[in-house]
Design an enzyme around this catalytic site. Structure first.
Site, PDB file in Angstrom:
ATOM      1  N   ASP A  25       6.449  -3.070   7.070  1.00 48.27           N
ATOM      2  CA  ASP A  25       6.346  -1.697   6.533  1.00 48.27           C
ATOM      3  C   ASP A  25       7.082  -0.636   7.351  1.00 48.27           C
ATOM      4  OD1 ASP A  25       4.708  -3.106   4.848  1.00 48.27           O
ATOM      5  OD2 ASP A  25       2.872  -2.018   5.324  1.00 48.27           O
ATOM      6  N   LYS A 130       4.262  -5.303  -1.245  1.00 48.91           N
ATOM      7  CA  LYS A 130       2.835  -5.616  -1.197  1.00 48.91           C
ATOM      8  C   LYS A 130       2.018  -4.382  -1.574  1.00 48.91           C
ATOM      9  CE  LYS A 130       2.496  -4.886   3.852  1.00 48.91           C
ATOM     10  NZ  LYS A 130       1.458  -3.859   3.919  1.00 48.91           N
ATOM     11  N   CYS A 163      -1.642  -2.420   8.929  1.00 46.66           N
ATOM     12  CA  CYS A 163      -0.947  -3.472   8.191  1.00 46.66           C
ATOM     13  C   CYS A 163      -0.492  -4.626   9.075  1.00 46.66           C
ATOM     14  CB  CYS A 163       0.205  -2.871   7.400  1.00 46.66           C
ATOM     15  SG  CYS A 163      -0.401  -1.865   6.017  1.00 46.66           S
TER      16      CYS A 163
HETATM   17  N1  TIU Z   1       1.526  -0.034   6.719  1.00 45.51           N
HETATM   18  C1  TIU Z   1       0.346   0.481   7.100  1.00 45.51           C
HETATM   19  O1  TIU Z   1      -0.101   0.282   8.208  1.00 45.51           O
HETATM   20  N2  TIU Z   1      -0.328   1.284   6.178  1.00 45.51           N
HETATM   21  C2  TIU Z   1      -1.167   2.315   6.519  1.00 45.51           C
HETATM   22  O2  TIU Z   1      -1.745   2.950   5.670  1.00 45.51           O
HETATM   23  N3  TIU Z   1      -1.290   2.568   7.856  1.00 45.51           N
HETATM   24  C3  TIU Z   1      -1.972   3.606   8.442  1.00 45.51           C
HETATM   25  O3  TIU Z   1      -2.032   3.612   9.685  1.00 45.51           O
HETATM   26  N4  TIU Z   1      -2.522   4.545   7.708  1.00 45.51           N
END
Ligand code: TIU
Length: 224
Positions: A25, A130, A163
């Site tokens: 991500d 995802k 994530c």
């Molecule tokens: N990719 C991921 O970690 N999504 C989140 O929402 N992370 C946060 O720290 N909010």
């Protein structure tokens, strides 16, 4: 060919033919102002430190011929894959699907959903879209890894405790050896980053190993 990777709680061997780099991500929505991360009232500049280490391990993985897999968190434009429980939680300044400076927040195909330019996937590198926090949930990641007989995952990206951690937990239960590249991960909450990494190696390696990006570059350099 096999190489030894310095890591905590112990060194481990890496076989380049069964090891993949999984970059979680690293999207504009999390790293740049005006995206999902900032909508959750976070200081997105805290994630910038993870970019050069991610780039270093990406370059090393490509040079060593490893499978490189990128993930993106995001939803369909009609939000049909976004559970109401995810949409309603918390008090964001702008919700998933709302318009923002980088397009609709956390929506596939919008500018903010893209991986940051420094880490743009190359042709042939799988990109996993995802809807959840874990990269295995509702994706074909397991099939892609099985097709290449991958046994070890080098994991980096954002955010450490969300994530990255969810994916490592999923992978751990699926039998993968998980190595989290600590300095190539980042969090909006530094103490959660530190605790997240500590949880991986606690109790003799509860979820796997933690290492530095420089150690990965060294180990992969011996494979290339
Ligand atoms: N990719 C991921 O970690 N999504 C989140 O929402 N992370 C946060 O720290 N909010």
């Amino acid at each position: 060919m096999v190489s030894l990777l310095e890591a905590q709680p112990s060194p481990l061997t890496l076989d380049g033919s069964t090891t993949a780099l999984l970059i979680i991500d690293m999207q504009r929505d999390f790293l740049e102002p005006g995206g999902f991360g900032e909508s959750l009232v976070n200081d997105v500049s805290l994630l910038a430190a993870a970019v050069p280490p991610c780039r270093a391990v990406l370059d090393a993985a490509r040079a060593a011929g490893l499978l490189v897999v990128h993930t993106r968190e995001g939803h369909r434009p009609d939000l049909s894959d976004a559970p109401p429980a995810k949409l309603e939680r918390g008090a964001p300044t702008a919700r998933i699907g709302a318009p923002g400076p980088m397009g609709r927040i956390l929506i596939r195909g919008e500018p903010g959903h893209a991986i940051i330019p420094a880490l743009t996937p190359r042709a042939g590198e799988p990109v996993i879209d995802k809807p959840g926090k874990g990269a295995f949930y509702a994706t074909d990641l397991a099939d892609i890894l099985a097709a290449r007989a991958i046994a070890t995952l080098l994991v980096c990206g954002v955010t450490t405790e969300v994530c990255v951690h969810t994916t490592v937990r999923e992978a751990n239960d699926r039998g993968y050896r998980c190595v989290v590249i600590g300095d190539a991960c980042g969090s909006y909450i530094p103490e959660f980053h530190a605790a997240g990494l500590a949880m991986i190696t606690a109790q003799g390696g509860l979820f796997g190993w933690v290492c530095e990006s420089a150690a990965v570059v060294t180990a992969l350099g011996r494979l290339g």
